[in-house]
Every structure is written in structure tokens, then in C-alpha cells.
Design an enzyme around this catalytic site. Sequence first.
Site, PDB file in Angstrom:
ATOM      1  N   GLU A   1       0.855  -1.192   0.000  1.00 22.20           N
ATOM      2  CA  GLU A   1       0.000   0.000   0.000  1.00 22.20           C
ATOM      3  C   GLU A   1       0.888   1.239   0.000  1.00 22.20           C
ATOM      4  O   GLU A   1       1.211   1.815   1.041  1.00 22.20           O
ATOM      5  CB  GLU A   1      -0.932  -0.002   1.214  1.00 22.20           C
TER       6      GLU A   1
ATOM      7  N   LYS B   1      -3.445 -14.390  18.701  1.00 26.47           N
ATOM      8  CA  LYS B   1      -3.836 -14.142  17.308  1.00 26.47           C
ATOM      9  C   LYS B   1      -5.349 -14.264  17.075  1.00 26.47           C
ATOM     10  O   LYS B   1      -5.788 -14.733  16.028  1.00 26.47           O
ATOM     11  CB  LYS B   1      -3.069 -15.076  16.362  1.00 26.47           C
TER      12      LYS B   1
ATOM     13  N   ASP C   1       6.165 -11.867  13.896  1.00 24.50           N
ATOM     14  CA  ASP C   1       5.100 -12.770  13.473  1.00 24.50           C
ATOM     15  C   ASP C   1       3.913 -11.906  13.059  1.00 24.50           C
ATOM     16  O   ASP C   1       3.215 -11.332  13.902  1.00 24.50           O
ATOM     17  CB  ASP C   1       4.714 -13.687  14.634  1.00 24.50           C
TER      18      ASP C   1
ATOM     19  N   HIS D   1      -4.695   8.256  -2.598  1.00 26.04           N
ATOM     20  CA  HIS D   1      -4.611   6.876  -3.086  1.00 26.04           C
ATOM     21  C   HIS D   1      -4.490   6.837  -4.602  1.00 26.04           C
ATOM     22  O   HIS D   1      -3.741   6.029  -5.159  1.00 26.04           O
ATOM     23  CB  HIS D   1      -5.840   6.084  -2.620  1.00 26.04           C
TER      24      HIS D   1
END
Length: 368
Positions: free
Chosen positions: A43, A174, A250, A345
Amino acid sequence: MTVTAGPDTALDAAAVPLRWVGPLRISGNVTTTETEVPLATYESPLWPSVGRGAKISRLTEDGIRATLVDERMTRSVLVEAADAGAAYEAARAVHARMDELRVVTRRSSRFAELLALRHEVTGPLLFLRFEFSTGDASGHNMATLAADALLAHLLATVPGISYGSISANYCTDKKATAVNGILGRGKNVIAEILVPRQMVAERLHTTAAAIARLNTHKNLVGTLLAGGIRSANAHFANMLLAFYLATGQDAANIVEGSQGITLVEDRDGDLYFSCTLPNLIVGSVGNGKGLDFVDANLRRLGCQEDRPVGDNARRLAVLAAATVLCGELSLLAAQTNPGELMKAHTRFERTPLERPGPERHNGDSDAH
């Protein structure tokens, strides 16, 4: 940045564009520093967006104040009893053994220390949540190794319980839950900045009142309507993932890591802006840190210095939190102005990404 999974992996398929952004000016109870940060992302507007926040940090007197308020890694285990009464008695017996459990923990690792123990009883099920300090490692494996030893010890010494699981989902690892924000998992860091009224107008093209109003309506009310879990922010996950990938973390930990709160106040025209991240799971050593590009990035960040155990990971955590603040501030400022977000963007994402390299954004761009 190139990550290679094996001899047959194509380099083009394994490369993520990485750029250094900043520098960011940071002060607080962990470090006072001015440093660029690496962000690995597809991005592309993220680089100038964080760069704009970084520029603001350099123009304010104290920059971003980053305060580490807690740190721990957890692992929960499950044991089973005949009924709830037996499970409760087992829980009492486990708590009475804390001194010996700390000894068992130290035998499992040079760096693991058992900080606390919590439990939940559900029917005949007893959930035990161990909380550890883990030095400079994020601590997943260290905590699991210690929990494995603790579980074996308890099964051998506490009557009336049997093995359920080495991982019982009460950690929580997670997954988006409330327990980590309440009890703590990883580094709990608060990043905050006070931006003078004139700078808000000139650099962010808005007002403190407009950003505060947007934060209330979008981040707080909008997230409440969406059913968010202990989370009210615009896009913590964007900055965290880019930072995690660049520093060998991670990446799945952004699930709980991005659960955080943006708090904004209009202080007589000056802008108070803070990001609270209670579940930042980062480490400067351990799995993923042996890759050449990760090692180089951590050294450049000053997170592989000869410091007391744990200090390099603490520095990494406050750098991550400060990076999140830069991107969050820039985005919310952009969203107070109709069309600005899409303009940024369109400008950056319609330009083909360059190959990964040492390029950096100096934060002078006004893009979100």
C-alpha cells in the site's frame, strides 16, 4: 526486502517493497531518539502518510511521547476435573504452588520468569493463564515451553486433574478478544503528541476540533455500532503489518496488536492526539530475526545494542507505537477534508511500485 522460503521460491514472488520513513522524534520512559523506521507494504500511500506524521513529530518540541506501561507474554493451558467443585479446588491448589511454579519456569529458560497466574472454571474445565516476562523475545515459544513444563508439573502434583490441552485459547493468541486488553499480552504502549494550532492548520490542513469530532463519530461511535472488541481506531493494522514485516515479527499478531484506541482532544485549538496499543507483540531476537534484511533493519533501528535484557525489545515496541501514531494522525486529518483520502490513493497507487530498495520518504509530502 526479500524473503526466501526455499530453493524453488521465485524471488519476485517473495519480495515486498520496503522503504524507510521519517525520521520520527520520540521521547518517553523507554528512549529519547530520532530515527527513521522501515515499512514493508504494497500500500504505497502508507509511506508518505506516515512520513507526514513523522514530519509533525520533528516540528513539535517533545515529538511523540511513548510510554510503556506493561509487558508480558501469556500461554493458557486446559486441565479437566470430575466436576466444577473439583476444578475449583485444583485452581486453589495451583495458586498455592506459585513459588515452586516459578522455579519450574526458570528451569525451562534463562530468560522466562513467571509473573502471574489467572484461572477460569467452566463446568469441570479449569483454564490456567500463565503470564511471563520473556526478555528481548516476543516470547511465544518461550511461554509455550514454560507452560509445557508447568503443565507436566501440575499433572504430577495436583490430584484430581487430567490433561486437556497445552493451548486453551484463554491466552489469547492471534484472535480478537477482550482478555488481552484487560489482563495484558505483549507490550502495552501509549504514544501521544500535542500539535500546536498553527501547525495543525499549516501541515494537516484542518483543525483540532474537526479531528476530535471525526474521531468521536468514526472511531468511537462507528466502531461501537460495528461491534468492535476493545478497539476504536482508523487503521492501526496498516502501520503494524508494515513494521512487523520489516522487522521480522510474526505478522499474524496484528490481529490482537491492532486492537487499540485513538483518543483525540481539542485543547484550545491545539491538538492532543494519542494511540493506546495494549497488545504489541514484538521481539528483537528469536524466530525471523536471522534473515539478513531483518538483522540490518534492527541494527539500523538501534534494537540490537548491548543493553540490559529486554531493553532492545522495549525500544522496538515504542518505535512501533510511534509509527502507528504517525499514520493514524495523517489519515484522520485527511478524512476531515472531502476528497483528500481518495486523491492520495489515486496519486500513489496508480504509479507502479518500484523494486524494493533503500529509498526513503522524508515526510515532506502532504499525502494522507
